[in-house]
Design a protein around this motif. Structure first.
Motif, mmCIF file in Angstrom:
data_model
loop_
_atom_site.group_PDB
_atom_site.id
_atom_site.type_symbol
_atom_site.label_atom_id
_atom_site.label_comp_id
_atom_site.label_asym_id
_atom_site.label_seq_id
_atom_site.Cartn_x
_atom_site.Cartn_y
_atom_site.Cartn_z
ATOM 1 N N ASN A 118 0.798 -1.221 0.000
ATOM 2 C CA ASN A 118 0.000 0.000 0.000
ATOM 3 C C ASN A 118 0.839 1.283 0.000
ATOM 4 O OD1 ASN A 118 -2.209 -1.721 0.253
ATOM 5 N ND2 ASN A 118 -1.966 -1.736 2.479
ATOM 6 N N LEU A 119 1.664 1.408 -1.003
ATOM 7 C CA LEU A 119 2.493 2.618 -1.091
ATOM 8 C C LEU A 119 1.693 3.735 -1.756
ATOM 9 C CD1 LEU A 119 5.856 0.991 -2.211
ATOM 10 C CD2 LEU A 119 5.534 2.372 -0.152
ATOM 11 N N ASP A 120 1.267 4.698 -0.962
ATOM 12 C CA ASP A 120 0.617 5.862 -1.586
ATOM 13 C C ASP A 120 1.669 6.960 -1.818
ATOM 14 O OD1 ASP A 120 1.099 7.018 0.853
ATOM 15 O OD2 ASP A 120 -1.001 7.054 1.493
ATOM 16 N N HIS A 121 1.251 8.036 -2.469
ATOM 17 C CA HIS A 121 2.217 9.073 -2.850
ATOM 18 C C HIS A 121 2.964 9.629 -1.640
ATOM 19 C CE1 HIS A 121 0.816 10.214 -7.179
ATOM 20 N NE2 HIS A 121 0.852 8.910 -6.998
ATOM 21 N N ALA A 122 2.230 9.879 -0.579
ATOM 22 C CA ALA A 122 2.870 10.493 0.594
ATOM 23 C C ALA A 122 3.958 9.570 1.160
ATOM 24 C CB ALA A 122 1.828 10.811 1.657
ATOM 25 N N ARG A 123 3.651 8.279 1.211
ATOM 26 C CA ARG A 123 4.618 7.317 1.743
ATOM 27 C C ARG A 123 5.823 7.183 0.790
ATOM 28 N NH1 ARG A 123 7.229 5.406 5.879
ATOM 29 N NH2 ARG A 123 7.640 3.179 5.814
ATOM 30 N N ALA A 144 5.580 6.922 -11.083
ATOM 31 C CA ALA A 144 6.160 5.681 -11.608
ATOM 32 C C ALA A 144 6.254 4.623 -10.514
ATOM 33 C CB ALA A 144 7.542 5.958 -12.209
ATOM 34 N N VAL A 145 6.744 5.011 -9.362
ATOM 35 C CA VAL A 145 6.910 4.048 -8.275
ATOM 36 C C VAL A 145 5.541 3.553 -7.801
ATOM 37 C CG1 VAL A 145 7.818 3.681 -5.946
ATOM 38 C CG2 VAL A 145 9.134 5.035 -7.588
ATOM 39 N N ALA A 146 4.568 4.476 -7.755
ATOM 40 C CA ALA A 146 3.224 4.077 -7.339
ATOM 41 C C ALA A 146 2.656 3.038 -8.306
ATOM 42 C CB ALA A 146 2.311 5.297 -7.265
ATOM 43 N N GLU A 147 2.893 3.266 -9.585
ATOM 44 C CA GLU A 147 2.369 2.316 -10.568
ATOM 45 C C GLU A 147 3.054 0.957 -10.441
ATOM 46 O OE1 GLU A 147 1.523 3.044 -15.071
ATOM 47 O OE2 GLU A 147 3.265 1.715 -14.876
ATOM 48 N N ALA A 148 4.368 0.988 -10.290
ATOM 49 C CA ALA A 148 5.104 -0.272 -10.157
ATOM 50 C C ALA A 148 4.650 -1.021 -8.910
ATOM 51 C CB ALA A 148 6.609 0.007 -10.125
ATOM 52 N N ALA A 149 4.425 -0.265 -7.848
ATOM 53 C CA ALA A 149 3.983 -0.891 -6.603
ATOM 54 C C ALA A 149 2.598 -1.524 -6.790
ATOM 55 C CB ALA A 149 3.942 0.143 -5.480
#
Lengths: 158, 773
Positions: A118-123, A144-149
């Motif tokens: 559950n990586l959201d933008h803030a995290r 990009a990282v959010a999408e990969a996660a």
């Protein structure tokens, strides 16, 4: 000192001064120039590598400390020609511009999505704060990282 | 990827990334022929895998490590350079000005800056290069550098613009002025101001800013047996280096070969200073008869290389009760530092933008670039415009408040629209996105903000404020600059039958190679995978002009597009002549190459028709067109610590046309954060003329935590002479956010803030002073 370590899955043994920076050993002795030097004082994160799965600034690590450790550099991320989810997302979202911080970000991000659900933008912003980027303003990197996660289903590998 | 020795390096050059079939296929299933699509950037795969080779990654067999001995005093006569007799110099190469057989200058606009201060010469800043050393081991080179002794006779120095204006010491001519510009419009400005209902006056201060590209500067040189010098480095402008080296070394055109390595950011910082590094490695390599490499560490880079000009701007604006602007009077000062470098052009842009995108009938602008004993200030994204934009957008906000209009209403009432006339008398004929960017921002304010921006400390008591800024930025070189430059680029069928774009516009992260590949493939009507990009080199491509001034896509891109279209026509003609039955242009290229070898089309840029500029009077069409932008921020100011958190940031930019929407957003967002950094955190501290915070720990830039979620709005009001309607985008995002932030902080705290960076201590000082009154 004789150093034994796993670098990107391959065993390596080398004879060197234990106080040399891991960054220099990777770049000069192992020929792995994907790991970059931006500041030499642990501030920018361009030299980030994973030591036993954790992101570390390799400019601050004396090579003597990684004896028997497992290292992952940017060169070890992709499987042959196949990019990882993170790498692919960084390209597609414009998360890499000049690219000098990108290896460090790719490596850090890989460790994040393996570690956390559950990586959201803030995290993501919080966890990427050790990797400075001067080009993107971070927005495309974070997306990009959010999408990969999300692609990893937030399940985590480990 | 092993790069091999320098011999191989010279023949192979920097690896030319090609849109590698395998990796591309791995990334996208769709055909990527179309424009306007976010095709994966052509160098993307190399950058995310660590394969891209930057200058420090290039292996060069037998290369020595070079270091620079610097002055350590800000202003002095250099009496003598000596080598410590107790040090072993046997394996060290030492170069001083005596070794320069050509002309001891780093040529830019003037010939005032030496490559090395000679004995008997004047040291003009504290990090000025005086001597060079090289050794096969970097630690030996470092030790040698520390054993070069300088005997100096110190002179009184000037560290501030105010001291320079007061002529505390004369550094240049009889007034310390490098350059002065004046713009006049309408009647006498004093009379006009006197007739206005209100006159608002303020002085706005902006500090130096470090580009802080993550890759420090670096350069490698080797001399060939034929007496040519090959230079490879981290740089923006290959032909600037080429020109400077021809002058320094007194070499013919073909004896200097400059190639860009993959470059880790520039932002203007690698526009001029690479010529200095090139001079140093070229001189060392010549004497050593071996290749020499020099890569700065962060401290040296921050101390010695150029930064944004500090600039106090005095601004007076006269407005009537109905909200009409009557007159504007501006006095712009910029600190040029120890040498002239690019300061006249930075000043020019600052002055030309200082009235803003508003209808103002009576104008007087005076600008001066001053000499001091700080290391020279130079190019940084925005190039003078951010400084004056900060001043006028604070003034506009104050004027709006004075007449009781909203921020949006006052700007809309006075903004330039199509058909209106600028302060230089330019009638805006097309591509004026002023109303559109303000509308876009207003509409977005009404939307729910995205989640993910940093929150201020949870238990802090905060005051919140909102701020707007509205601005424009001239795209391309000023006035007749593009006609003097005559930028050229080629599109070719190479010997292997592949298409190749040959230009010296560099990709420093902004995406030049991807945009050019898109433009060429569209013009040729071939797949983007059939187009290869060469790494910019003076050996392989014509002078496209420097990679600066938001000109690459708009100016050089239009040339690439034309060259591609011409090449296609040549190939179709070839098909007809030789009876080849194929409409497939890529197939025709293969056939052509088999039969005749290479085919190249080169096009030279010409300004659009009707663009007229008078350098003598500074009247006319200052720029062929302008980008337009509006930025809105919401801030929270901590009552106790005075720290500012940007909670919301909306930025609308009219780019004409977004050839690659993702790259365009990347430009806007990256520029926005640099501007927020300049507004709130980025401070270069000088002590006795020397940067006192030359590390990333002390000279901070924003991290992902300080960066807000960006609400980026790409507005498209096409420019008829740009490729597919595109105009410049690189710099404009840097111009306005600082004013928006200061307007928001002023709104939050109910008092004006007229300087940046608004560090907590700056806010604290002012809040305390106000409370004491």
């Amino acid at each position: 000192m004789k150093i034994r370590m796993q670098v990107n899955g391959a065993a390596r043994e080398l004879e060197t001064e234990p106080m040399r920076r891991l960054l220099d050993v990777l770049r000069e002795d192992c020929g792995l120039t994907g790991t970059k030097e931006g500041c030499g004082e642990g501030e920018c994160g361009a030299c980030t590598v994973l030591i036993d799965g954790k992101p570390v600034n390799s400019c601050l690590v004396p090579v003597g400390q990684v004896h028997e450790a497992e290292l992952l550099t940017v060169e070890g991320l992709s499987d042959g020609e196949l990019l990882t989810d993170v790498q692919r997302a960084l390209v597609e979202h414009g998360g890499a511009q000049c690219g000098i911080c990108t290896p460090g970000i790719a490596v850090t991000a890989e460790s994040l999505i393996r570690r956390e659900k559950n990586l959201d933008h803030a995290r993501i912003r919080e966890l990427l704060a050790g990797n400075l980027c001067r080009c993107t303003g971070y927005q495309r990197v974070v997306e990009a990282v959010a999408e990969a996660a999300a692609k990893r289903g937030g399940a985590g590998d480990e | 990827m092993d790069f091999g020795g320098f011999g191989q390096f010279m023949s192979v050059q920097v690896p030319e990334f090609v849109a590698d079939g395998v990796r591309w296929a791995a990334m996208t299933n769709s055909t990527i022929r179309d424009l306007d699509k976010a095709v994966p950037r052509v160098d993307g795969a190399d950058k995310v895998t660590g394969k891209a080779l930057y200058v420090d990654d290039l292996k060069v067999d037998g290369a020595l490590y070079g270091r620079t001995v610097r002055s350590h005093v800000p202003h002095a006569k250099l009496k003598r350079i000596s080598l410590d007799p107790d040090f072993d110099w046997s394996d060290v190469v030492v170069v001083t000005a005596d070794d320069i057989t050509g002309k001891n200058v780093v040529l830019l606009i003037e010939e005032d800056q030496p490559a090395l201060v000679p004995e008997g010469g004047i040291i003009r800043h504290v990090d000025e290069p005086v001597a060079l050393v090289a050794a096969s081991d970097p630690r030996r080179a470092q030790a040698a550098m520390e054993h070069v002794r300088l005997e100096v006779e110190e002179l009184p120095a000037v560290f501030t613009i105010e001291e320079s204006v007061a002529k505390k010491v004369l550094l240049r001519g009889d007034d310390n002025v490098y350059k002065r510009f004046e713009i006049l419009r309408g009647d006498d400005v004093e009379q006009a101001l006197a007739s206005a209902d209100y006159v608002i006056e303020g002085t706005y201060r902006t500090g130096a800013q470090e580009q802080m590209y993550i890759e420090p500067q670096g350069m490698i040189a080797e001399w060939t047996d034929a007496g040519a010098v090959r230079l490879v480095g981290s740089l923006q402008c290959p032909y600037y280096v080429h020109k400077a080296m021809r002058e320094l070394l007194q070499l013919d055109e073909d004896k200097v070969i400059v190639t860009q390595a993959v470059t880790g950011g520039g932002f203007g910082g690698k526009e001029e200073y690479p010529s200095m590094l090139a001079a140093h490695v070229a001189l060392l390599a010549k004497k050593a008869k071996r290749p020499v490499r020099m890569v700065y560490d962060r401290v040296e880079d921050v101390r010695a290389t150029t930064k944004r000009h500090p600039a106090p701007t005095r601004h007076r604006i006269g407005v009537n009760k109905d909200g009409t602007i009557v007159a504007v009077d501006v006095d712009v000062l910029i600190d040029g530092g120890a040498y002239l470098t690019l300061s006249p052009v930075v000043l020019s842009r600052g002055v030309l933008h200082s009235v803003g995108p508003y209808n103002v009938p009576h104008v007087r602008v005076v600008g001066r670039a001053m000499a001091t004993n700080l290391p020279p200030h130079g190019a940084f994204r925005g190039f003078g415009a951010p400084q004056t934009t900060f001043a006028y957008e604070r003034q506009i906000e104050k004027a709006a408040q004075r007449v009781g209009m909203s921020s949006l209403e006052f700007r809309r009432k006075n903004m330039l629209r199509e058909g209106d006339v600028t302060c230089t008398g330019q009638t805006l004929k097309y591509s004026v996105g002023s109303a559109q960017v303000l509308d876009a921002v207003e509409q977005q304010i009404g939307q729910a903000p995205p989640k993910g921006s940093a929150a201020p400390p949870q238990f802090a008591s905060v005051k919140r404020g909102k701020g707007l800024a509205f601005y424009y930025h001239g795209a391309g070189f000023t006035g007749s600059g593009e006609d003097r430059l005559k930028g050229r680029a080629s599109v070719a069928v190479n010997a292997g039958g592949k298409f190749e774009v040959r230009s010296t516009s560099t990709d420093i992260g902004q995406g030049t190679f991807t945009i050019f590949a898109q433009l060429a493939s569209a013009a040729l009507d071939v797949d983007i995978k059939d187009v290869e990009m060469i790494q910019p080199s003076t050996e392989k491509a014509p002078d496209s002009g420097p990679t600066v001034a938001s000109r690459t896509t708009m100016v050089v891109g239009s040339v690439v597009q034309k060259a591609g279209a011409q090449l296609k026509q040549r190939l179709l003609a070839f098909a007809e002549e030789s009876g080849v039955q194929s409409g497939d242009v890529a197939e025709l290229a293969k056939r052509y190459a088999e039969k005749h070898g290479e085919l190249e089309e080169t096009v030279t840029y010409h300004s659009p028709p009707g663009v007229k500029w008078d350098d003598a009077t500074y009247r006319g069409d200052a720029y062929p067109c302008y980008g337009w932008a509006a930025c809105y921020v919401e801030v929270a100011v901590d009552d106790d610590t005075h720290e500012v958190t940007v909670e919301r940031c909306i930025h609308a930019v009219d780019v004409g046309h977004a050839i690659h929407p993702v790259l365009v957003k990347g430009q806007i967002e990256g520029g926005t954060l640099q501007a927020l950094g300049w507004a709130l955190w980025e401070s270069v501290v000088y002590r006795n003329g020397r940067v006192a915070n030359p590390t990333m720990t002390d000279c901070i830039i924003p991290t992902s935590i300080e960066a807000p979620e960006m609400e980026t709005l790409v507005v498209e009001v096409p420019y008829p002479h740009g490729p597919h309607g595109a105009k410049g985008v690189g710099e404009i995002p840097m111009d306005g956010p600082a004013a928006a932030v200061a307007n928001a902080v002023a709104d939050a705290l109910g008092q004006p803030f007229d300087e940046v960076p608004l560090l907590p201590e700056v806010i604290c000082r002012q809040v305390s002073a106000t409370a004491a009154e």
